[in-house]
Design an enzyme around this catalytic site. Sequence first.
Site, PDB file in Angstrom:
ATOM      1  N   ASP A 204       0.791  -1.216  -0.175  1.00 18.04           N
ATOM      2  CA  ASP A 204       0.047  -0.250  -0.122  1.00 18.04           C
ATOM      3  C   ASP A 204       1.040   1.304   0.153  1.00 18.04           C
ATOM      4  OD1 ASP A 204       1.189   0.340   2.339  1.00 18.04           O
ATOM      5  OD2 ASP A 204      -0.903   0.200   3.233  1.00 18.04           O
ATOM      6  N   ASP A 206       1.324   4.640   2.462  1.00 19.47           N
ATOM      7  CA  ASP A 206       1.157   5.460   3.632  1.00 19.47           C
ATOM      8  C   ASP A 206       1.440   6.820   3.705  1.00 19.47           C
ATOM      9  OD1 ASP A 206       0.349   2.660   5.007  1.00 19.47           O
ATOM     10  OD2 ASP A 206       2.448   2.403   4.355  1.00 19.47           O
ATOM     11  N   ASP A 289      -3.449   4.458   2.893  1.00 17.11           N
ATOM     12  CA  ASP A 289      -3.694   4.923   4.178  1.00 17.11           C
ATOM     13  C   ASP A 289      -3.249   6.258   4.201  1.00 17.11           C
ATOM     14  OD1 ASP A 289      -4.308   2.138   5.014  1.00 17.11           O
ATOM     15  OD2 ASP A 289      -2.590   1.809   5.728  1.00 17.11           O
TER      16      ASP A 289
END
Length: 365
Positions: A204, A206, A289
Amino acid sequence: EEKEEETCSFTVPNYACQRRTQLHHHNPSLSDALTLLAENAELNEDDGRAVAFRRAAAVLKALPAEVTSVSQLKGLPCLGEHSLRVIKDVLKDGSCSEVETTKHSQRFNALKVLTGIFGVGVKTADRWIRDGIFNLQQLRESQTTLNRAQQAGLDHYEDLNQPVTRADADSITEIVQEAVSSLFPGAQVTLTGGFRRGKMTGHDVDFLLTHPEEGREEGLMDKVVSWLDSQGLLLYQKTSRNSYLESRDGPGRPSSNMDRFERCFAIFKLSRGQTSPPAGHQWRAVRVDLVVTPISQFAFALLGWTGSKLFERELRRWAGHEKAMSLSSHALFDKTQKRYLRASSEEEIFTHLGLSFIPPSQRNA
Ligand code: TTP
Ligand code: MN
Ligand code: MN
Ligand code: MN
């Protein structure tokens, strides 16, 4: 008969946060074997065993040369009987039967595939396995009710299990940066997680969002998320508000390593030009995120969200066991002085903790 080897023994400090751990190191086959057993223990909710294997793997990552004989490991911390047995096997045969058996076991593979779905944790995966669901096809064909996160996870499974590249991360940074600076002049975007540690790929991307004037970060998340959504950039998002002030455990006594910042777990839709979608596709899904922090907590949030997970865990263990302090992604509490220690940079936090500063690229424990 064993010939007496020329042993150059290594020394390594006890806590991973006392060590410099680069992304690339000299003992990948040993650390991979131990990491697989750690992963298996995590998937079976045996946290004690998982941490023991993670710590052992981290010690091997920190060694200045390749290990050729177990005798070189004498006196090193965090290497229990079980880990040493695994290391011995890999050194001797190039593999370890426990690792190979695990790698090929039906349960391990089913748990990996099912928890690889965004929104699915080990408890859910275990329940599905007991219901006879071992893979995506069986899940799709079953009548299992999925929540919104799990449905998005299943819909975008292929994309979300493709590594996110550094180029994707840069592209998303630009998008978030543009959104934030047009909506909230002065607000700041910082890339954290694995990419801040120098990783070339990740699962992902962040980000930490903040504003240099305390309190001015309020409302930032809603605005940014609405804008991203209006641009058609979001396939999924779940925003949770900040619950730090109302939490009963308080900053000095975090109940877990989960923090209480306002955050958004999102799935971005990146088009051609923003990423390279798979052949025949116009776009790809990427997990992002977003976390908003007041500037007074920014240094703690940055340290907490840069990882690695083991490095973070070791920092908290060091703080608690060696310094009678309590560290979270919000604050550092000194239990002896009964007060919070302020910091406006990661360097200051390391100093408070009595540790040498370890830069992000050397936190890959
Ligand atoms: P991750 O994004 O899970 O891990 P990563 O960026 O190191 O690796 P990957 O390439 O697979 O994405 O988490 C990043 C850091 O954020 C990690 O050190 C743990 C921390 N973190 C928190 O502090 N609180 C949380 O609630 C979560 C989910 C993560
Ligand atoms: Mn990450
Ligand atoms: Mn991860
Ligand atoms: Mn993350």
